[in-house]
Design a protein around this motif. Structure first.
Motif, PDB file in Angstrom:
ATOM      1  N   UNK A  84      -8.366   0.248   3.960  1.00 25.24           N
ATOM      2  CA  UNK A  84      -7.116  -0.141   4.158  1.00 25.24           C
ATOM      3  C   UNK A  84      -6.185   0.399   5.349  1.00 25.24           C
ATOM      4  N   UNK A  85      -6.587   1.714   5.764  1.00 21.35           N
ATOM      5  CA  UNK A  85      -5.846   2.018   6.949  1.00 21.35           C
ATOM      6  C   UNK A  85      -6.491   1.431   8.123  1.00 21.35           C
ATOM      7  N   UNK A 116     -10.793  -4.442  -9.240  1.00 22.36           N
ATOM      8  CA  UNK A 116     -11.713  -5.334  -8.313  1.00 22.36           C
ATOM      9  C   UNK A 116     -13.124  -4.509  -8.407  1.00 22.36           C
ATOM     10  N   UNK A 117     -14.126  -5.236  -8.577  1.00 21.02           N
ATOM     11  CA  UNK A 117     -15.554  -4.673  -8.415  1.00 21.02           C
ATOM     12  C   UNK A 117     -15.879  -3.760  -9.593  1.00 21.02           C
ATOM     13  N   UNK A 156      -3.038   9.933  -1.427  1.00 22.02           N
ATOM     14  CA  UNK A 156      -2.806   9.930  -0.016  1.00 22.02           C
ATOM     15  C   UNK A 156      -2.598  11.632   0.337  1.00 22.02           C
ATOM     16  N   UNK A 214      -6.456   9.643   2.992  1.00 21.52           N
ATOM     17  CA  UNK A 214      -6.498   9.276   1.596  1.00 21.52           C
ATOM     18  C   UNK A 214      -8.037   8.975   1.102  1.00 21.52           C
ATOM     19  N   UNK A 215      -7.839   8.357  -0.189  1.00 23.06           N
ATOM     20  CA  UNK A 215      -9.050   8.108  -0.940  1.00 23.06           C
ATOM     21  C   UNK A 215      -8.572   6.980  -1.974  1.00 23.06           C
ATOM     22  N   UNK A 216      -9.304   6.330  -2.465  1.00 21.13           N
ATOM     23  CA  UNK A 216      -9.021   5.308  -3.836  1.00 21.13           C
ATOM     24  C   UNK A 216      -9.552   5.832  -4.925  1.00 21.13           C
ATOM     25  N   UNK A 269      -4.070   4.622  -4.078  1.00 23.12           N
ATOM     26  CA  UNK A 269      -4.355   5.388  -3.247  1.00 23.12           C
ATOM     27  C   UNK A 269      -3.917   6.803  -3.660  1.00 23.12           C
ATOM     28  N   UNK A 326       0.759  -1.279  -0.051  1.00 23.23           N
ATOM     29  CA  UNK A 326      -0.145  -0.178   0.141  1.00 23.23           C
ATOM     30  C   UNK A 326       0.843   1.455  -0.042  1.00 23.23           C
ATOM     31  N   UNK A 361     -10.970  -9.137   1.369  1.00 24.31           N
ATOM     32  CA  UNK A 361     -11.212 -10.044   0.260  1.00 24.31           C
ATOM     33  C   UNK A 361     -12.641  -9.785  -0.330  1.00 24.31           C
ATOM     34  N   UNK A 362     -13.385  -9.059   0.453  1.00 22.21           N
ATOM     35  CA  UNK A 362     -14.652  -8.536  -0.249  1.00 22.21           C
ATOM     36  C   UNK A 362     -14.622  -7.335  -0.839  1.00 22.21           C
ATOM     37  N   UNK A 363     -13.899  -6.432  -0.441  1.00 20.98           N
ATOM     38  CA  UNK A 363     -13.786  -5.200  -1.093  1.00 20.98           C
ATOM     39  C   UNK A 363     -12.681  -4.895  -1.914  1.00 20.98           C
ATOM     40  N   UNK A 364     -11.334  -5.437  -1.696  1.00 20.21           N
ATOM     41  CA  UNK A 364     -10.315  -5.064  -2.366  1.00 20.21           C
ATOM     42  C   UNK A 364      -9.818  -6.087  -3.354  1.00 20.21           C
ATOM     43  N   UNK A 365     -10.818  -7.463  -3.128  1.00 20.82           N
ATOM     44  CA  UNK A 365     -10.265  -8.491  -4.150  1.00 20.82           C
ATOM     45  C   UNK A 365      -9.278  -9.560  -3.617  1.00 20.82           C
ATOM     46  N   UNK A 384      -5.478   6.427  15.610  1.00 22.81           N
ATOM     47  CA  UNK A 384      -6.185   7.497  16.452  1.00 22.81           C
ATOM     48  C   UNK A 384      -6.450   6.927  17.740  1.00 22.81           C
ATOM     49  N   UNK A 390      -6.161  -3.214  -5.700  1.00 25.72           N
ATOM     50  CA  UNK A 390      -7.484  -2.924  -5.575  1.00 25.72           C
ATOM     51  C   UNK A 390      -7.773  -1.463  -6.228  1.00 25.72           C
ATOM     52  N   UNK A 391      -7.178  -0.680  -5.877  1.00 22.95           N
ATOM     53  CA  UNK A 391      -7.295   0.867  -6.293  1.00 22.95           C
ATOM     54  C   UNK A 391      -5.946   1.380  -5.831  1.00 22.95           C
ATOM     55  N   UNK A 429     -15.569   2.962   3.178  1.00 23.88           N
ATOM     56  CA  UNK A 429     -14.442   3.626   2.131  1.00 23.88           C
ATOM     57  C   UNK A 429     -13.249   2.947   2.209  1.00 23.88           C
ATOM     58  N   UNK A 430     -12.787   2.527   0.706  1.00 24.86           N
ATOM     59  CA  UNK A 430     -11.639   1.856   0.554  1.00 24.86           C
ATOM     60  C   UNK A 430     -10.429   2.194   1.216  1.00 24.86           C
ATOM     61  N   UNK A 431     -10.114   3.522   1.130  1.00 27.83           N
ATOM     62  CA  UNK A 431      -8.661   3.922   1.513  1.00 27.83           C
ATOM     63  C   UNK A 431      -8.976   3.696   2.847  1.00 27.83           C
ATOM     64  N   UNK A 432     -10.000   3.975   3.566  1.00 23.42           N
ATOM     65  CA  UNK A 432     -10.295   3.995   5.115  1.00 23.42           C
ATOM     66  C   UNK A 432     -10.196   2.503   5.755  1.00 23.42           C
TER      67      UNK A 432
END
Lengths: 203, 909
Positions: free
Chosen positions: A157-158, B254-255, B207, B217-219, B205, A45, A96-100, A55, B202-203, A152-155
């Protein structure tokens, strides 16, 4: 806040040194594997090692204080590790669901290894806790944990990264706690013997 | 009165003019401000698109020309975009709309739209609507989870809560050259990036990092829109359509992958990376379009293929293939079709017969074909077969191969053997090739050999040979032809007989010349002239030239006059003899014989045996034994002799192209030590080196030898003379120095002839004789020419005896000087005599008679006439005679006794 329920007991006088040593060895191995997992995830990542995503702690168990009795220390540790495993399992599912979850690379293999090693450590801490007379009730219960994670995907990942860091943190805590156990056991055993001697003398 | 009336009219005029003015401005326009404008503004958004709707104010109804609305977009209070909307009179009164896509996510900053109308030179007041940006308690990056096409440019923003300190914005794996960060407001930063990489995981990032190290960040999904090509549709079961296509870059993370729909169906037929899908349809004989729709968040693509599916039948492979009625040489196969419609189709099926890796394909035709018969199979043999089919009409594609089926044919009698013969000495070896597994058709139990003389066919001899033997040696009378027949027998019976006629040995028979042949690539390419006698083809056999080998052979058809001979037994460097025979109804006839190497090898060093050297003057001849064929691993084309001068390491070479040579001579060498190395020249280079060392010292040896021999000869001669003289000293003395009475000199001076000048010597021509002359000499050579070559050997002698008569009584026996018998040597006028031999009293010099010499010996010192008074009579006319004269006149021999004068023997040189 987590509530703690224990059965009144005296201490871990019967704790097996071998079980403690085994649990410590497993924790050390887990720590090593966890560091590799974090490194792989950071690489995947593009996170830097010093990036702070935490946090607050995800695991809602206070760290085992030196003021606590062995039984309570073990309870805290075991409870925290149980939460870690719940988070880790959830993180794997969400990833696995969200990020493949197509191809299985080094990262996926390491993630699975950490999860299995953590389960093994839990078995050992559970044994120790049982020996020490503690009750293996997870607080908060798995239903009470905020396991959903962000959408949210990035979150997400965090969040996954936070979980890995949490596992890493509690693994280190486990090593420290377990390494401190033998001396505690010795002291408590000596105290128990002294009390018994006093009572015998009074009689 | 008029003045009063005029004054009273002014207000009226003013009123009229005011009225007129107010009439003219009846469209709402007054002093540059337009009363017609927008009302009910409504600003909405969809993603990054802002949409503004508005209505005209009622005052606009009077506008009779195009009304312009001016729009300005402000992002974070900065003017970002200007636009105009024209409204025609007929559109006035309706709701107008306008939209614009912001480069920035609307959450990033406030987006305001200002609107006013303009009609001719008048504009209305601005109306403004605002979409506020997002106020957040924690840092956020926008847009979130948006799709971008590779190659596009995107702007992301990071919105910070008050108090947070911005550090940087970035995309992993993008260089700073592709990114540009700008500050939009105090707490908002934007990152503009050229997206040139598709998302790997997946996407991607985006940041936003704060100080201290906290990351938000965002994807972003970066990929490609569908890119579908090569759509091709067919049917497999005549009930559905199967389409396949290629889609190289249609990928999103993905998706968000591309979805494929067939025939406009809402059902997803396939998802990337799948490239095939199937859908049930009614297959009929007509052309129609088969449409594929590919879509993903970045776009949609439609592709069509026009086809009549009845002409595009791609069959499924046959099922349940089984081998029925398996015989020795044929078998029948059966199978089923999973699609019932196939039974109604005219089909072509291929059967692939795999025979131990060798594939043979045979084709079968029929409506609903479901069986095939395979012929010409090998008995007792395992086969592996597979079947595939297609429609006979409108060929589209073969089905895939069916599953493989194995079967084993029944056994049969062996095939006829391949028989040949080898005649060695008095033995006839009948040899046959071991039947291969596909020829024996079962385990060979034995072989039966029968033979008979060609002249007595009714009398047959018979023997059996064990199955592991493949030859039979017969000691037969080779002067008579024989017929040999061999059969092989297995459990199923005996093979057809194979017969060969052994020719009678005919010592007077014609022989064929043997020519050379060089192989290539491990084989010999042999060709020969067609022979009319070869009624049943040709046989080529080969064997090592050195013998001790089992002959191998190859039979070729009559129309073939060449063959490539290969054997696993061939070895490089080994010479083979190849023979070509004509196959006749009788005995085979030898047509050609060749010898050669399948591959030449360098001959090992030390090839030459018994290498000897012989010096010949300045030449040195190196010779060796003839080289046997056994030692030749390549054809010898000649020889090279290398002479290495050890003194200066200089190499000179001498060569010959004669392969039969067994010596080479190095010429014009000098004194010194040499290493002579002789090598054979072959096609693979010079090889077989053998060396000898020799030292050449020709001059010294010969000279020393010659000197010693000469000295020895002279010494021996002198010793002999001395002995002889010693023993016969009295005789010699009496002969040479007879007691001579002292002459009585009567006069002195005038009659003397002190100088024997020729012109002063008076002798008649008739007295000249071609015999050696004997001159008196006082022990010194005359004119120093005594022993010089090419000089006559002259005797100074008085003709017909001594000048002094008293000497006659001591006349020596005639001296036989075979001047005619001694061949004259080149350079020498005629005399073979070249040596001086001393005489105790005289130095005799022989001079051939043909020496036309004017030589007149001077009187030597001490030979004065005065000294001759003791017996000699001086003579004034000395005469010269030759040996010829001596022969012609034996009565006048040279006055020299052989016992006194030893003639020199001719030397060896």
């Amino acid at each position: 806040m987590a509530a703690r329920r224990t059965r009144g007991m005296t201490g871990g006088s019967d704790l097996s040194r071998a079980t403690v040593a085994r649990a410590t060895a497993i924790a050390e191995l887990l720590r090593y594997e966890c560091s590799i997992l974090l490194e792989l995830y950071r690489k995947k990542e593009s996170f830097t090692a010093d990036v702070t995503v935490t946090e607050s702690r995800l695991v809602s168990v206070p760290p085992p204080s030196s003021q606590l009795e062995t039984r309570d220390k073990l309870w805290c540790l075991h409870s925290a590790l149980l939460q870690c495993r719940s988070f880790l399992e959830r993180a794997i599912t969400k990833e696995e669901e969200q990020l493949g979850g197509g191809k299985k690379g080094d990262y996926e293999t390491q993630r699975k290894m950490v999860k299995e090693r953590l389960s093994l450590l839990l078995i050992n801490t559970g044994e120790l806790l049982k020996t020490a007379g503690g009750v293996m009730i997870l607080t908060p219960s798995s239903e009470g944990l905020e396991l959903d994670g962000p959408t949210i995907l990035f979150e997400l990942k965090l969040w996954v990264y936070r979980i890995f860091e949490e596992v890493d943190y509690w693994t280190k805590t486990a090593i420290t706690t377990l390494q401190a156990l033998p001396s505690v056991i010795a002291k408590e055993r000596a105290r128990t013997t002294r009390v018994r001697s006093t009572r015998s003398a009074r009689r | 009165m008029v003045l009063v009336k005029g004054i009273m009219m002014i207000p009226w005029l003013l009123l009229v003019s005011l009225f007129c003015k107010s009439t003219q401005d009846g469209n709402g326009q007054e002093s540059g401000v337009l009363h017609c404008g927008a009302q009910n503004l409504k600003l909405t958004n969809s993603s990054q698109m802002i949409l503004l709707t508005w209505e005209d104010t009622p005052s606009c109804s009077t506008v009779q020309d195009v009304l312009i609305y001016e729009l300005e977009v402000l992002i974070a209070d900065k003017k970002e975009h200007y636009d105009e909307v024209a409204v025609t009179p007929d559109q006035i009164g309706s709701t107008h709309s306008w939209n614009w896509k912001s480069y920035l996510a609307l959450e990033c900053a406030s987006h305001s739209v200002r609107l006013r109308s303009r009609y001719k030179n008048h504009t209305s007041q601005w109306n403004q609507e605002t979409l506020p940006g997002l106020e957040t308690s924690k840092a956020e990056v926008y847009p979130k989870g948006k799709h971008f096409q590779v190659g596009s440019t995107a702007t992301f923003c990071c919105v910070l809560p008050a108090g947070d300190v911005f550090d940087k914005m970035s995309l992993p794996e993008y260089s700073s050259a592709d990114m540009n960060t700008t500050r939009i407001s105090n707490q908002t930063y934007a990152l503009t990036v050229h997206l040139n990489q598709a998302s790997k995981y997946s996407c991607t990032d985006v940041k936003c990092e704060l100080n201290p190290d906290v990351v938000y960040g965002a994807c972003a999904y970066i990929g490609y829109p569908p890119n579908v090509t090569d759509l091709q549709c067919e049917t497999r079961d005549l009930q559905s359509v199967d389409c396949h296509w290629t889609d190289k870059d249609s990928s999103l993370p993905f998706k968000s992958v591309t979805e494929y729909h067939l025939l406009e169906s809402p059902t997803i037929c396939a998802k990337w990376p799948e490239t095939t899908c199937s859908q049930e349809v009614r297959v009929d004989a007509r052309e129609r379009n088969w449409t594929l729709t590919a879509s993903n968040p970045l776009g949609e693509v439609k592709l069509s293929d026009t086809a009549d599916l009845t002409k595009r039948v791609h069959m499924f492979p046959p099922e349940g293939v089984t081998a029925l009625s398996v015989n020795a040489r044929n078998v029948s196969l059966e199978w089923k079709w999973t699609v019932q419609q196939y039974y109604n189709l005219s089909l072509i099926c291929q059967v692939n017969i795999n025979n131990h890796g060798e594939n043979t394909i045979s084709e079968y035709f029929g409506v609903g074909l479901k069986f095939a018969v395979l012929n010409d199979l090998i008995p007792n043999w395992t086969y592996n077969v597979a079947i595939r089919c297609r429609t006979a009409q409108h060929f589209w594609k073969w089905s895939s191969w069916s599953t493989n089926v194995n079967f084993h044919t029944k056994g049969d009698v062996p095939d006829a053997l391949d028989v040949w013969m080898q005649v060695m000495d008095n033995q006839i070896i009948t040899i046959w090739k071991m039947p291969l597994a596909n020829q024996s058709h079962g385990h060979i139990e034995d072989y039966e050999v029968t033979w008979t003389k060609t002249t007595e066919r009714e009398r047959q001899n018979r023997t059996k040979v064990a199955p592991n033997n493949f030859s039979l040696a017969l000691s037969l009378d080779t002067t008579v032809g024989h017929i040999v027949t061999v059969t092989a027998r297995n459990i199923n019976g005996s093979s057809a007989p194979s017969t060969i006629t052994i020719p009678s040995s005919n010592p007077d028979g014609t022989r064929v010349n043997t020519s050379l042949i060089i192989g290539s690539s491990g084989s010999f390419n042999l060709s020969w002239s067609a022979s009319p006698t070869a009624s049943c083809g040709y046989i080529v056999d080969w064997c090592s030239t050195l013998g001790n080998c089992t002959v191998e052979w190859l039979k070729v058809s009559p129309n073939q006059t060449n063959a490539s001979i290969f054997s696993k037994n061939f070895k490089d460097g080994l010479r083979y003899t190849l023979s070509v025979y004509a196959c006749t109804q009788g005995a085979p006839v030898l047509l050609q014989r060749r010898e050669g190497y399948v591959g030449e090898k360098k001959i090992q060093d030390g090839l030459f045996k018994s290498v000897k050297g012989q010096q010949q003057d300045w030449d040195y001849e190196v010779s060796w034994e003839p080289i046997s064929r056994r030692e030749q691993t390549a054809f010898i084309q000649g020889y090279v002799l290398y002479c290495l001068d050890n003194n200066n390491n200089k190499v000179i070479n001498f060569s010959t192209d004669n392969p039969e040579a067994n010596s080479l001579t190095a010429r014009n060498l000098k004194n010194g030590s040499y290493i002579f190395t002789v090598k054979a020249r072959t096609a693979v280079g010079e090889c077989g080196a053998t060396s000898i060392t020799a030292t050449l010292n020709l001059l010294t040896d010969n000279l020393i030898g010659t000197v010693f021999i000469s000295l020895a000869a002279v010494f021996g001669l002198l010793s002999l003379i001395t002995i002889v003289c010693y023993r016969h000293w009295t005789c010699i003395k009496d002969t040479v120095y007879p007691p001579i009475p002292k002459p009585v000199l009567t006069s002195t001076g005038e009659h003397g002839c002190r100088n024997f000048q020729v012109d002063q010597c008076h002798y008649s021509e008739a007295d000249i004789m071609d015999v050696p002359e004997l001159y008196c000499r006082a022990g010194t050579p005359i004119n120093g020419f005594v022993s010089q070559e090419n000089m006559p050997f002259v005797f100074s002698q008085t003709p017909k005896g001594y000048y002094n008569q008293p000497l006659k009584k001591f006349t020596p026996p005639p001296l036989t000087l075979p001047s005619t018998a001694i061949p004259s040597q080149p350079g020498l006028p005629s005399s073979p005599f070249r040596r001086e031999f001393p005489n105790a009293s005289y130095n005799l010099i022989m001079q051939p008679g043909n020496q036309q010499s004017n030589f007149c010996p001077e009187l030597q010192e001490g030979m004065s006439l005065e000294r001759s008074s003791d017996g000699y009579q001086p003579h004034g006319h000395p005469e010269t005679f030759t040996t010829n004269q001596t022969e012609e006149d034996p009565d006048t021999p040279m006055s020299c006794v052989s016992t006194y004068i030893l003639l020199p023997q001719s030397s060896s040189r």
